[in-house]
Every structure is written in structure tokens, then in C-alpha cells.
Design a protein around this motif. Structure first.
Motif, PDB file in Angstrom:
ATOM      1  N   VAL A   1      71.990  39.446  18.199  1.00 23.03           N
ATOM      2  CA  VAL A   1      72.897  38.617  18.987  1.00 23.03           C
ATOM      3  C   VAL A   1      73.635  39.438  20.041  1.00 23.03           C
ATOM      4  CG1 VAL A   1      73.203  36.910  17.171  1.00 23.03           C
ATOM      5  CG2 VAL A   1      74.772  38.874  17.295  1.00 23.03           C
ATOM      6  N   GLY A   2      73.630  40.784  19.893  1.00 26.43           N
ATOM      7  CA  GLY A   2      74.274  41.658  20.859  1.00 26.43           C
ATOM      8  C   GLY A   2      73.598  43.006  20.893  1.00 26.43           C
ATOM      9  N   VAL A   3      73.414  43.557  22.094  1.00 26.06           N
ATOM     10  CA  VAL A   3      72.712  44.837  22.254  1.00 26.06           C
ATOM     11  C   VAL A   3      73.370  45.660  23.356  1.00 26.06           C
ATOM     12  CG1 VAL A   3      70.491  43.882  21.508  1.00 26.06           C
ATOM     13  CG2 VAL A   3      71.076  43.906  23.946  1.00 26.06           C
ATOM     14  N   THR A   4      72.971  46.923  23.437  1.00 25.41           N
ATOM     15  CA  THR A   4      73.403  47.832  24.496  1.00 25.41           C
ATOM     16  C   THR A   4      72.750  47.447  25.819  1.00 25.41           C
ATOM     17  OG1 THR A   4      73.773  49.673  22.966  1.00 25.41           O
ATOM     18  CG2 THR A   4      73.292  50.258  25.248  1.00 25.41           C
ATOM     19  N   ASP A   5      73.437  47.719  26.915  1.00 24.88           N
ATOM     20  CA  ASP A   5      72.890  47.510  28.256  1.00 24.88           C
ATOM     21  C   ASP A   5      72.063  48.733  28.644  1.00 24.88           C
ATOM     22  OD1 ASP A   5      72.338  46.984  30.905  1.00 24.88           O
ATOM     23  OD2 ASP A   5      74.419  46.698  31.515  1.00 24.88           O
ATOM     24  N   PHE A   6      70.789  48.531  28.953  1.00 25.77           N
ATOM     25  CA  PHE A   6      69.900  49.636  29.291  1.00 25.77           C
ATOM     26  C   PHE A   6      69.603  49.703  30.793  1.00 25.77           C
ATOM     27  CE2 PHE A   6      69.227  49.108  24.774  1.00 25.77           C
ATOM     28  CZ  PHE A   6      69.144  50.422  24.322  1.00 25.77           C
ATOM     29  N   THR A   7      70.431  49.068  31.597  1.00 26.00           N
ATOM     30  CA  THR A   7      70.214  49.070  33.043  1.00 26.00           C
ATOM     31  C   THR A   7      70.153  50.497  33.577  1.00 26.00           C
ATOM     32  OG1 THR A   7      71.313  46.943  33.327  1.00 26.00           O
ATOM     33  CG2 THR A   7      71.152  48.361  35.271  1.00 26.00           C
ATOM     34  N   TRP A   8      69.065  50.783  34.288  1.00 25.27           N
ATOM     35  CA  TRP A   8      68.887  52.089  34.922  1.00 25.27           C
ATOM     36  C   TRP A   8      67.676  52.006  35.837  1.00 25.27           C
ATOM     37  CZ3 TRP A   8      65.676  56.524  32.648  1.00 25.27           C
ATOM     38  CH2 TRP A   8      65.719  57.650  33.473  1.00 25.27           C
ATOM     39  N   GLY A   9      67.891  52.143  37.125  1.00 27.56           N
ATOM     40  CA  GLY A   9      66.782  52.137  38.065  1.00 27.56           C
ATOM     41  C   GLY A   9      65.989  50.848  38.001  1.00 27.56           C
ATOM     42  N   THR A  10      64.724  50.968  37.635  1.00 27.84           N
ATOM     43  CA  THR A  10      63.832  49.810  37.587  1.00 27.84           C
ATOM     44  C   THR A  10      64.033  48.941  36.346  1.00 27.84           C
ATOM     45  OG1 THR A  10      62.107  51.153  36.533  1.00 27.84           O
ATOM     46  CG2 THR A  10      62.054  50.991  38.938  1.00 27.84           C
ATOM     47  N   VAL A  11      64.872  49.385  35.422  1.00 25.85           N
ATOM     48  CA  VAL A  11      65.137  48.615  34.206  1.00 25.85           C
ATOM     49  C   VAL A  11      66.406  47.801  34.403  1.00 25.85           C
ATOM     50  CG1 VAL A  11      65.704  48.733  31.747  1.00 25.85           C
ATOM     51  CG2 VAL A  11      63.982  50.273  32.711  1.00 25.85           C
ATOM     52  N   ASP A  12      66.296  46.491  34.226  1.00 25.39           N
ATOM     53  CA  ASP A  12      67.416  45.582  34.425  1.00 25.39           C
ATOM     54  C   ASP A  12      67.872  45.012  33.082  1.00 25.39           C
ATOM     55  OD1 ASP A  12      69.315  43.823  35.289  1.00 25.39           O
ATOM     56  OD2 ASP A  12      67.928  42.441  36.281  1.00 25.39           O
ATOM     57  N   THR A  13      68.926  45.575  32.542  1.00 23.32           N
ATOM     58  CA  THR A  13      69.606  45.092  31.336  1.00 23.32           C
ATOM     59  C   THR A  13      68.825  45.353  30.040  1.00 23.32           C
ATOM     60  OG1 THR A  13      70.595  43.324  32.663  1.00 23.32           O
ATOM     61  CG2 THR A  13      70.845  43.175  30.271  1.00 23.32           C
ATOM     62  N   TYR A  14      67.635  44.771  29.934  1.00 24.12           N
ATOM     63  CA  TYR A  14      66.861  44.875  28.696  1.00 24.12           C
ATOM     64  C   TYR A  14      65.620  45.742  28.902  1.00 24.12           C
ATOM     65  CZ  TYR A  14      69.641  40.678  27.755  1.00 24.12           C
ATOM     66  OH  TYR A  14      70.663  39.791  27.608  1.00 24.12           O
ATOM     67  N   LEU A  15      65.286  46.533  27.887  1.00 21.96           N
ATOM     68  CA  LEU A  15      64.060  47.309  27.942  1.00 21.96           C
ATOM     69  C   LEU A  15      62.869  46.362  27.945  1.00 21.96           C
ATOM     70  CD1 LEU A  15      65.113  50.041  25.386  1.00 21.96           C
ATOM     71  CD2 LEU A  15      64.927  50.311  27.869  1.00 21.96           C
ATOM     72  N   PRO A  16      61.841  46.635  28.754  1.00 22.33           N
ATOM     73  CA  PRO A  16      60.762  45.660  28.938  1.00 22.33           C
ATOM     74  C   PRO A  16      60.025  45.277  27.663  1.00 22.33           C
ATOM     75  CG  PRO A  16      60.209  47.783  29.949  1.00 22.33           C
ATOM     76  CD  PRO A  16      61.663  47.822  29.611  1.00 22.33           C
ATOM     77  N   TRP A  17      59.777  46.238  26.780  1.00 23.13           N
ATOM     78  CA  TRP A  17      59.060  45.918  25.538  1.00 23.13           C
ATOM     79  C   TRP A  17      59.935  45.079  24.595  1.00 23.13           C
ATOM     80  CZ3 TRP A  17      60.035  50.746  27.496  1.00 23.13           C
ATOM     81  CH2 TRP A  17      61.125  51.430  26.947  1.00 23.13           C
ATOM     82  N   PHE A  18      61.239  45.305  24.645  1.00 23.95           N
ATOM     83  CA  PHE A  18      62.149  44.485  23.844  1.00 23.95           C
ATOM     84  C   PHE A  18      62.176  43.057  24.367  1.00 23.95           C
ATOM     85  CE2 PHE A  18      66.428  42.665  23.333  1.00 23.95           C
ATOM     86  CZ  PHE A  18      66.521  42.628  21.946  1.00 23.95           C
ATOM     87  N   ALA A  19      62.254  42.926  25.687  1.00 30.22           N
ATOM     88  CA  ALA A  19      62.247  41.583  26.285  1.00 30.22           C
ATOM     89  C   ALA A  19      60.950  40.851  25.959  1.00 30.22           C
ATOM     90  CB  ALA A  19      62.441  41.686  27.797  1.00 30.22           C
ATOM     91  N   ASP A  20      59.836  41.579  26.004  1.00 30.44           N
ATOM     92  CA  ASP A  20      58.543  40.976  25.664  1.00 30.44           C
ATOM     93  C   ASP A  20      58.535  40.481  24.216  1.00 30.44           C
ATOM     94  OD1 ASP A  20      57.633  41.554  28.197  1.00 30.44           O
ATOM     95  OD2 ASP A  20      56.443  43.292  27.597  1.00 30.44           O
ATOM     96  N   LYS A  21      59.112  41.290  23.322  1.00 27.48           N
ATOM     97  CA  LYS A  21      59.113  40.915  21.905  1.00 27.48           C
ATOM     98  C   LYS A  21      59.994  39.696  21.655  1.00 27.48           C
ATOM     99  CE  LYS A  21      57.962  41.400  17.604  1.00 27.48           C
ATOM    100  NZ  LYS A  21      56.573  41.100  17.184  1.00 27.48           N
ATOM    101  N   VAL A  22      61.151  39.652  22.318  1.00 26.38           N
ATOM    102  CA  VAL A  22      62.032  38.495  22.153  1.00 26.38           C
ATOM    103  C   VAL A  22      61.321  37.228  22.630  1.00 26.38           C
ATOM    104  CG1 VAL A  22      64.179  37.410  22.909  1.00 26.38           C
ATOM    105  CG2 VAL A  22      64.161  39.827  22.289  1.00 26.38           C
ATOM    106  N   THR A  23      60.614  37.347  23.756  1.00 25.62           N
ATOM    107  CA  THR A  23      59.847  36.202  24.262  1.00 25.62           C
ATOM    108  C   THR A  23      58.765  35.794  23.273  1.00 25.62           C
ATOM    109  OG1 THR A  23      60.252  36.842  26.552  1.00 25.62           O
ATOM    110  CG2 THR A  23      58.385  35.379  26.138  1.00 25.62           C
ATOM    111  N   GLU A  24      58.075  36.783  22.710  1.00 28.02           N
ATOM    112  CA  GLU A  24      57.032  36.517  21.715  1.00 28.02           C
ATOM    113  C   GLU A  24      57.599  35.789  20.505  1.00 28.02           C
ATOM    114  OE1 GLU A  24      54.550  39.152  18.496  1.00 28.02           O
ATOM    115  OE2 GLU A  24      54.892  40.035  20.481  1.00 28.02           O
ATOM    116  N   LEU A  25      58.813  36.145  20.132  1.00 20.81           N
ATOM    117  CA  LEU A  25      59.455  35.526  18.976  1.00 20.81           C
ATOM    118  C   LEU A  25      60.031  34.157  19.307  1.00 20.81           C
ATOM    119  CD1 LEU A  25      61.337  38.638  17.524  1.00 20.81           C
ATOM    120  CD2 LEU A  25      59.342  37.504  16.530  1.00 20.81           C
TER     121      LEU A  25
END
Length: 353
Positions: A92-116
């Protein structure tokens, strides 16, 4: 050596020599799940797996007891959010990983949340004081707060524990490896068996990449952090660093100079004078950078540019922040995501001889 701030965005830490200690995608069932909801596929619930509560988890500040299977999870620091999602639970809450080409969420984490079929979690904010926004965390109504790979202080742990059972790092800040994080999360969620399966499948994925590239066996490597203009030294990670361990699993061998210098420090990395870089004889160099411009600047620096692995094109540079994050914060989700890119690139370098 340099450590990331315990709270807030992490981009400041990633501009320095970060010396920290990265496919089991256990798919969820269909439908839409809110943050904190879990699936019941390979990542079965505690009741279904026969794992009972309460559970007690040791850490640097004592022992945390979790009385019942958590439904709402907040993660702080690195890696825990991936370990939770790998077990079919959306935090329900996570760290902000914003850095350069990464916007807020790490891409593999975002993919997994979408998969779920879940919703992206809230980002835990940092106040101007440098503290976590405890009111925000309280409002998330967590059943557990997991900060296994972090640098939370005793005072922060005490405040967080007033909100929910909190799991800090084992003994040393920012030093947990991804397997420890995964197993700890598995224990906290009552899914230790599933967590071990995640680890086994991830290691099998690494082994499959290694088996497909026998030419990696015995090739030496060094792993560097980005050089900043004006500095007289280059940072290299030691043999105990998570980045180095992962590349070693692919069949590579740490360069002799890396092995020797690692023995001389208690830190996870060390610095080498630019004038002494030729003492680090390596077949392959891996390095991450904040952006392409920084990498170009490294190549243009006379002493760095003359170093054999750079001068001869035997360097794999990662100026894209997704890959740099996957390397710096390896997890059961990040590892397969990154190796699909990193392994072919290393094969091209090794083929150069």
C-alpha cells in the motif's frame, strides 16, 4: 564510504560511490486488486500453505512479532517492495525510486503490479526535516512495515513501530542481500515456502544464462561506480557487493586486484587512483552512470580513457537508470528483467577476446 539517506528520494545517493550490498514471477489470478490485496497462485496464503502465526523476526533493534497474516504492507528502503510483489501482494506504500529515466516506480515492479491486477501504491513522502511522513504512513493503515534493506535509525524504528510492527535491517544498514530480503518478507507474510521457491527459480534463471554462455567461465571482471569530473579516484565494488556476486554467478571471476583490495577494507567497495588504474587488469569492466553525458565524460578523461577495458571497448556501461537500479537493488523481479539485457551485451564484449 557512501550510504543513501534513510528517507526521501534516492537520486543523491546514486550520484556518489554507493557501496551496498539482484524468473520467479509467481503470477496472480485475474481481476482487479487494490494495493495490499494478494493472489492465491504459487504465492498461496499462509493458511493454505500451513504456515502459522504469530511469527517473530529478529533485526538490529530487537525482535518484531507479527500476530496475524498482514493484508496491508508498507515497504521502506530498497528491494522489499519487489519481494512483497513477487509473493503476490501489492504493497500500500513504497519508496519513491524516481531517478533519470525511472519515474516513481521501478519498471519490473510496475509490471508485476499490473500482472497482479493491482493499483500502484502510494509513495511514502519525506518531510523537509528528512523524516518520513509518519502521518501519511499512519493513514495507510499498514499491518506491517518492512524495511529490511534500509538505513532506518533507532528513533525512526520506534516511531514506525508505534504505527505497525516494523522489521528493520539485520545488523548493518543497507547491507541485506536479495535472498535475505525475500525470505524475511516470506516469513512476515506467512509465505516462507513460497519465498524459497522464488529464490530457487531466480537462481535457476541465473544458472540458465550462465549455461548458455560457457565463454563467460574464467573471464575476469571489475564493477565500477561512475567517475565525477574533478575526482582523482575511481570507485570499484568489492567481492561482497551484490552487483559483483550476481556477475560472478554468470561464470565470471572478480579480477585479482579486486579480490586483493577487497581483503584490505571492511567496506563493500574501494577507490583506486586514476594513475593506478592499470594495476586493475580485467577482461571486462561494468559500470553504471547517471546519464550518457557522464559516461562520455568518463571516456574523455585521459587517464580513464586510457585504461585498457575502456580504451579497447571491453566495458559495459549502464547510463539508463532502470538497469542501474536493477544492478544496485537486485531482487527476484529485477534480476531476470536486467539479465535479458545485460547478458547479451556481455557476450558481445567477451567475443572481442
Amino acid at each position: 564510504m557512501f550510504l543513501p539517506s534513510a528517507v526521501g528520494r534516492v537520486r543523491t545517493a546514486l550520484t556518489a560511490l554507493v557501496v551496498l550490498t539482484a524468473v520467479a514471477l509467481v503470477a496472480g489470478c485475474g481481476g482487479s486488486a487494490a494495493p495490499g490485496a494478494s493472489t492465491t497462485d504459487a504465492s498461496s496464503s499462509a493458511a493454505a500453505s500451513g504456515e502459522a502465526f504469530p511469527v517473530a523476526i529478529d533485526h538490529v533493534y530487537g525482535t518484531t512479532t507479527i500476530d496475524a497474516e498482514p493484508q496491508r504492507v508498507v515497504t521502506l528502503g530498497w528491494g522489499s517492495q519487489d519481494a512483497v510483489a513477487a509473493l503476490g501482494v501489492v504493497p500500500v506504500g513504497v519508496t519513491d525510486f524516481t531517478w533519470g529515466t525511472v519515474d516513481t516506480y521501478l519498471p519490473w515492479f510496475a509490471d508485476k503490479v499490473t500482472e497482479l491486477g493491482g493499483q500502484m501504491p502510494e509513495v511514502v513522502e519525506a518531510l523537509d526535516s528528512g523524516e518520513y511522513d509518519y502521518e501519511q504512513i499512519l493513514g495507510l493503515e499498514p499491518d506491517v512495515i518492512i524495511a529490511r534493506h534500509s538505513g532506518i535509525t533507532q528513533a525512526q524504528y520506534t516511531r514506525l513501530s508505534e504505527i505497525a510492527p516494523t522489521i528493520a535491517y539485520r545488523s548493518e544498514a543497507w547491507a541485506a542481500d536479495w535472498q535475505d530480503v525475500q525470505l524475511t518478507v516470506g516469513e512476515a507474510l506467512g509465505r516462507r515456502q513460497a519465498a524459497q521457491e522464488v529464490i530457487d527459480e531466480t537462481n535457476a534463471t541465473i544458472a540458465a544464462h550462465a549455461a548458455a554462455h560457457p565463454e563467460f567461465q574464467g573471464k575476469t571482471f571489475a564493477y565500477g561506480s561512475p567517475w565525477t569530473e574533478g575526482e582523482a579516484v575511481m570507485g570499484l565494488y568489492g567481492v561482497d557487493d551484490a552487483r559483483v556476486k550476481l556477475i560472478e554467478q554468470l561464470g565470471f571471476t572478480p579480477a585479482p586486484a579486486v579480490v586483493e583490495r577487497s581483503k584490505a577494507t571492511k567496506d563493500a567497495g574501494f577507490e583506486v587512483s586514476l594513475e593506478e588504474l592499470d594495476t586493475v587488469d580485467t577482461d571486462v569492466l561494468l559500470i553504471w552512470a547517471n546519464d550518457q553525458a557522464q559516461w562520455e565524460g568518463m571516456k574523455a578523461q585521459p587517464l580513464l580513457g586510457a585504461w585498457a577495458p575502456i580504451a579497447q571497448g571491453r566495458t559495459y556501461a549502464m547510463p539508463e537508470q532502470g538497469l542501474a537500479w536493477a544492478s544496485s537493488a537486485p531482487s527476484a523481479l529485477a534480476i531476470p528483467w536486467s539479465l535479458d539485457t545485460v547478458v547479451p551485451a556481455l557476450a558481445v564484449i567477451v567475443a572481442k577476446g
